[in-house]
Design a protein around this motif. Sequence first.
Motif, PDB file in Angstrom:
ATOM      1  N   LEU A  79       0.843  -1.187   0.000  1.00 30.28           N
ATOM      2  CA  LEU A  79       0.000   0.000   0.000  1.00 30.28           C
ATOM      3  C   LEU A  79       0.881   1.241   0.000  1.00 30.28           C
ATOM      4  O   LEU A  79       2.058   1.173   0.393  1.00 30.28           O
ATOM      5  N   PHE A 158      -8.556   2.456  -1.569  1.00 32.49           N
ATOM      6  CA  PHE A 158      -9.329   2.219  -0.348  1.00 32.49           C
ATOM      7  C   PHE A 158     -10.453   3.258  -0.262  1.00 32.49           C
ATOM      8  O   PHE A 158     -10.451   4.167   0.567  1.00 32.49           O
ATOM      9  N   MET A 254     -12.797  -3.246   3.796  1.00 36.99           N
ATOM     10  CA  MET A 254     -11.801  -3.046   4.858  1.00 36.99           C
ATOM     11  C   MET A 254     -12.524  -3.070   6.199  1.00 36.99           C
ATOM     12  O   MET A 254     -13.570  -2.424   6.361  1.00 36.99           O
ATOM     13  N   HIS A 257     -11.602  -0.019  12.578  1.00 33.68           N
ATOM     14  CA  HIS A 257     -10.767  -0.007  13.788  1.00 33.68           C
ATOM     15  C   HIS A 257     -11.549  -0.416  15.041  1.00 33.68           C
ATOM     16  O   HIS A 257     -10.996  -0.965  15.970  1.00 33.68           O
ATOM     17  N   TRP A 438      -6.102  13.286   2.941  1.00 33.71           N
ATOM     18  CA  TRP A 438      -5.629  12.347   1.929  1.00 33.71           C
ATOM     19  C   TRP A 438      -5.179  13.075   0.659  1.00 33.71           C
ATOM     20  O   TRP A 438      -5.434  12.649  -0.464  1.00 33.71           O
TER      21      TRP A 438
HETATM   22  C1  BGC Z   1      -7.102   4.276   7.638  1.00 31.62           C
HETATM   23  C2  BGC Z   1      -7.647   3.663   6.371  1.00 31.62           C
HETATM   24  C3  BGC Z   1      -6.627   3.744   5.272  1.00 31.62           C
HETATM   25  C4  BGC Z   1      -5.360   3.035   5.741  1.00 31.62           C
HETATM   26  C5  BGC Z   1      -4.272   2.970   4.698  1.00 31.62           C
HETATM   27  C6  BGC Z   1      -5.731   3.730   7.991  1.00 31.62           C
HETATM   28  O1  BGC Z   1      -5.161   4.457   9.011  1.00 31.62           O
HETATM   29  O2  BGC Z   1      -8.003   4.044   8.695  1.00 31.62           O
HETATM   30  O3  BGC Z   1      -8.838   4.313   6.001  1.00 31.62           O
HETATM   31  O4  BGC Z   1      -7.115   3.200   4.090  1.00 31.62           O
HETATM   32  O5  BGC Z   1      -4.864   3.725   6.877  1.00 31.62           O
HETATM   33  O6  BGC Z   1      -3.657   4.168   4.477  1.00 31.62           O
END
Ligand code: BGC
Length: 764
Positions: A79, A158, A254, A257, A438
């Motif tokens: 990733l 994601f 996904m 948490h 992001w």
């Molecule tokens: C986030 C995700 C994200 C992942 C990868 C995590 O901290 O909760 O939404 O896709 O990081 O960057």
Amino acid sequence: MQHGNAAAFVADLLSRMTLEEKIGQLCQYVGPGIDALTAGELATQDPSLDTGDNLPQYRDLTLRDILRMVEAGEIGSFLSCYDPGETEVLQRRASKSRLAIPLLFGVDAIHGHGMYKGGATVFPTPLSLAAGFSAELVYRVARATARETHAAGAHWTFWPNVDVTRDPRWGRMGETFGESVALVSELGAATVRGLQGDGIDGVEIAACAKHFAAGGTPENGVNFAPMDVSERTLREVYLEPFRVAVNAGVRTFMAAHNEVNGVPCHGNSWLLRSVLRDEWEFEGFVVSDWTDISRLHTLHRVAETESAAQELALDAGVEMHMHGPGFFDSIVAAVHEGRVEEARVDEAAARILRLKYELGLFETTSPSSHPDQDRTAAAEDGDSNNIALRFPEHDELALESARRCPVLLTNDGVLPIAAGSVVVTGPNADNQTLLGDWAAHQPDENVTTIVDGLETVGTDVSVRHVPCEQAYHISDDTIACAVDAARKASVAVVAVGDNSLRGAGEDRTCGENLDRSELELHGRQNDLLRAIAETGTPLVVVIVSGRALICDWVYANANAVLYAFEPGARGGQAIAEILLGRTNPSGRLPVTIPRSVGHIPQYHDHPDASYFRTYKDADPTPWFPFGHGLSYTTFEYADLEASVEDLDSATVGVTVTNTGSRDGEHVMCAYIRDCFASVTRPVRRLAGFSRITLPAGASKRVDLPISRTRFELVDTSLRRVVEPGEFELTVGELRTVVRVSTKSGAMPRTGSDPEWTASPRRAR
Ligand code: BGC
């Protein structure tokens, strides 16, 4: 998508794989930061893997280790490889592994490939897009995001985040489509279709519905915090957009948490197996969130050891581990020692391999001829590691979408600004906070700030910019300078709000892990605003934020407030066009702006009893309700008529007239209320929406489709049913009541039933 016999291909491949190779497919690592250059230097040096997180267990891992593991087939995916040069190096190394199984590259491209520093098109954030109330627009943004992400060498993003969000203290509200189940579901499905492409133009990346589930309204508004909610509400509200995403064909999920009703999502076999696989028949795979499998041991304490945590997650239904070592060794040992069946490893690996096959990754013979390397479509700037991804037509789309998102909350007539002199200041007036979370810092020339926009669009006005520090650091000098300039101006535009930018350090106030206990403007922003207001010069406040801020003083005192959310790289131009009247504002709030933090959660589809009694010390109504948004023109509705004979094609029709003197786009929303039912129902609930364009004076008949699911409820036996009886449908002030009847009462989730009858009534 690659057609042909995926099942046969995968079965054959699996039969030739060792246990270790199969488990390797389940392992994902963060991009190590190796490009062509550093790969060459690795012969003489071997730096440690920088995970960007303080994870002690990974400190001993070096870049050479990573390359060795790729070649040994112990890593199946990476990733956050944002550098196309890096994907190439890693893919080439994977091609040297025994079975040459290609790597799958996943990124967080959630409103354009914004984390790409070389310059990608950054669109409005999902919450901003939601304010545009247009699935068609979201589809096109997702499609453009797919094209640029694909061109950068990634196969998977994601996105969409389909968390239903009802707590603006949570810093991630900006990543979501807001509070309404209907809006989140429809925009989520549009995102999935746009990213995955439905076979259009050969560009397909896998989407990922996240975070499964219910992390969008965490206890106390804090990321990771527990969610305790009845299964009935869970199914009716929080799970529903995920179910819709499965129906839209989403390839991956996904896990979230948080824990739900005491069971952490990463170890929750009810969620990941019973609901996702058995009920919804999801055929893709589930990736863990960042190191969350270990947290079953270290945080949630439902596993006594790290290894037990890895076994628990795999058994519960997680297929891919994000990120790092530990998982590989634990699962290899667990299979050898009989705690995990090899069949479960096979099943997980098969799901991942099938996606790789269907994305066409096995078709390539050399890394440089991978189907994702269509970079000739993007303008190259000469450096293979720094390819400019911005397709010119995407820039236009960024502007088009930015024009539709800002919401005009209040306006005493000061807007649009006709002529004169404008002073512009504030912490968000002239920087990249418009991009939202992001997004990495983009080349400055790619971003139109609010100051840039006013200077370009404001040909009839004179524009003076007073530079301003970030919110916590606004100096007395800046305030004095802004006051002085405001005295001489005919209007003051002040851009305030939050800062979600990754890399903004201490100035960052919104975004992932940036939760807040109060929601007023932070730092000295109110000092600046009040000082300017005291000059008597009309004050226009532009709010840039990824959440619903509660700005008491601003809402009560500013002459106009434009809630811009985070409108992306062309946001400054769109905001300037709205302020100066070149574009008529048409956004609507996708979330309620609560009256105070004490009113949270405050949302439009609450039951009747929520406000039966009120507060002794406060007005129970929100500052601004869901769906609020002003225009420079006026729209009137007439002749509401509902057609619900067949709930699979129900509509609410209305004639709309633009009764003002300006052309405009307009969002129409229909709400539904189930008048009497076996469980309490929301006072109203968004049921359908449509965006139209209407010239001044023109009328149009619009039929809003209302999906069958909007008539459904989840009953006490946890069945999705339409209970016969009266439903009230409203558009604006107009309402009609329709009767839905059936012999059986409880209806199946899908399929049409000939026994439905309905008696539409004219609006009263
Ligand atoms: C986030 C995700 C994200 C992942 C990868 C995590 O901290 O909760 O939404 O896709 O990081 O960057």
